[in-house]
Design a protein around this motif. Structure first.
Motif, mmCIF file in Angstrom:
data_model
loop_
_atom_site.group_PDB
_atom_site.id
_atom_site.type_symbol
_atom_site.label_atom_id
_atom_site.label_comp_id
_atom_site.label_asym_id
_atom_site.label_seq_id
_atom_site.Cartn_x
_atom_site.Cartn_y
_atom_site.Cartn_z
ATOM 1 N N THR A 1 -4.747 2.340 13.044
ATOM 2 C CA THR A 1 -3.508 2.893 12.511
ATOM 3 C C THR A 1 -3.680 3.243 11.037
ATOM 4 O O THR A 1 -4.660 2.857 10.401
ATOM 5 N N TYR A 2 -2.723 3.948 10.516
ATOM 6 C CA TYR A 2 -2.807 4.449 9.137
ATOM 7 C C TYR A 2 -4.120 5.202 8.924
ATOM 8 O O TYR A 2 -4.823 4.996 7.936
ATOM 9 N N ARG A 3 -4.432 6.022 9.921
ATOM 10 C CA ARG A 3 -5.623 6.890 9.865
ATOM 11 C C ARG A 3 -6.912 6.108 9.643
ATOM 12 O O ARG A 3 -7.782 6.504 8.879
ATOM 13 N N GLY A 4 -7.020 4.991 10.321
ATOM 14 C CA GLY A 4 -8.213 4.162 10.171
ATOM 15 C C GLY A 4 -8.208 3.360 8.890
ATOM 16 O O GLY A 4 -9.266 3.075 8.336
ATOM 17 N N GLY A 5 -7.039 2.993 8.433
ATOM 18 C CA GLY A 5 -6.905 2.292 7.157
ATOM 19 C C GLY A 5 -7.318 0.829 7.203
ATOM 20 O O GLY A 5 -7.586 0.259 8.258
ATOM 21 N N ILE A 6 -7.368 0.249 6.041
ATOM 22 C CA ILE A 6 -7.697 -1.167 5.865
ATOM 23 C C ILE A 6 -6.468 -1.873 5.324
ATOM 24 O O ILE A 6 -5.852 -1.414 4.366
ATOM 25 N N ARG A 7 -6.153 -2.999 5.955
ATOM 26 C CA ARG A 7 -5.086 -3.870 5.463
ATOM 27 C C ARG A 7 -5.734 -5.084 4.825
ATOM 28 O O ARG A 7 -6.695 -5.631 5.354
ATOM 29 N N ALA B 1 -7.770 -0.854 0.431
ATOM 30 C CA ALA B 1 -6.714 -1.249 1.365
ATOM 31 C C ALA B 1 -5.474 -0.406 1.081
ATOM 32 O O ALA B 1 -5.196 -0.068 -0.070
ATOM 33 N N HIS B 2 -4.752 -0.071 2.131
ATOM 34 C CA HIS B 2 -3.519 0.697 1.942
ATOM 35 C C HIS B 2 -2.311 -0.216 1.770
ATOM 36 O O HIS B 2 -1.245 0.236 1.369
ATOM 37 N N LEU B 3 -2.481 -1.515 2.049
ATOM 38 C CA LEU B 3 -1.409 -2.470 1.785
ATOM 39 C C LEU B 3 -1.978 -3.873 1.723
ATOM 40 O O LEU B 3 -3.074 -4.139 2.220
ATOM 41 N N LEU B 4 -1.227 -4.747 1.081
ATOM 42 C CA LEU B 4 -1.532 -6.162 1.036
ATOM 43 C C LEU B 4 -0.375 -6.870 1.713
ATOM 44 O O LEU B 4 0.782 -6.659 1.350
ATOM 45 N N GLN B 5 -0.695 -7.668 2.717
ATOM 46 C CA GLN B 5 0.354 -8.348 3.455
ATOM 47 C C GLN B 5 0.142 -9.848 3.419
ATOM 48 O O GLN B 5 -0.951 -10.325 3.136
ATOM 49 N N LEU B 6 1.217 -10.571 3.707
ATOM 50 C CA LEU B 6 1.133 -12.020 3.790
ATOM 51 C C LEU B 6 2.175 -12.510 4.769
ATOM 52 O O LEU B 6 3.112 -11.790 5.105
#
Length: 151
Positions: A76-82, A116-121
Motif C-alpha cells: 500500500t501507499y505505492r510500496g511505501g515504508i511505515r 518512511a511515509h509515516l511513523l505509527q505507534l
C-alpha cells in the motif's frame, strides 16, 4: 544526549527500563541474569536490518532511554515504508526533563531518513498521560487497533 544502536551489553538496562512501569511490571520478567528469551530476541532484532533497537545516553554515558524502530515494507501507499515505534522508555530519574520529546524528534528524523511515509505507534488505552504526550507531538488517533493475545 547520544543516540546509538544497542549492544548486547545494554540488554539488561533496556529490559530493566521496559519492566519499570505499571504495565511492564506485569508483562516483563526482569531479573539478573536475564531470561534467555530476552537474549534470543535481542539477537534476532540485531540481525534484522529493518529493526533498530536504540539506547539514549546522557552526557555521562549513562543509558537513560530506549526505543525500537521497525521499518515495515508495504504494498500500500505505492510500496511505501511505515515506521513503527515501540518500547519507548525513559529511566525514572530522567522523566519529565524533555528526554521523551527529544527521543521522538530523533525517531521522526530517523523514519524520514529511511524514507518512511509515516511513523505509527500503539499505546495501551490505560496510558492516558502517554496518549496526551503523543498528541502534543502531532500523532493522531486515526485508527482503532485490535489484537489477539496468544499464550
Amino acid at each position: 544526549m547520544k543516540f546509538r544502536k544497542a549492544t548486547q551489553n545494554d540488554l539488561s538496562k533496556i529490559v530493566e527500563m521496559i519492566a519499570d512501569d505499571e504495565l511492564g511490571k506485569i508483562r516483563e520478567n526482569y531479573q539478573n541474569p536475564l531470561p534467555q528469551s530476552y537474549v534470543d530476541a535481542f539477537k534476532e532484532i540485531n540481525l534484522d536490518p529493518n529493526q533498530e533497537l536504540i539506547v539514549v545516553e546522557s552526557e555521562q554515558y549513562e543509558i537513560i532511554g530506549t526505543l525500537q524502530l521497525s521499518f515495515l515494507q508495504y504494498l500500500t501507499y505505492r510500496g511505501g515504508i511505515r515506521a513503527q515505534i515501540e518500547a519507548v522508555r525513559i529511566k525514572k530519574d530522567h522523566r519529565g526533563k524533555g528526554v521523551g520529546k527529544t527521543m521522538f524528534k530523533w525517531a521522526i528524523r530517523r523514519a524520514k531518513e529511511r524514507n518512511a511515509h509515516l511513523l505509527q505507534l500503539t499505546t495501551d488505552k490505560k496510558r492516558l498521560k502517554a496518549i496526551h504526550f503523543y498528541e502534543d507531538l502531532g500523532f493522531t488517533a486515526s485508527h482503532e487497533g485490535m489484537k489477539i493475545h496468544f499464550k
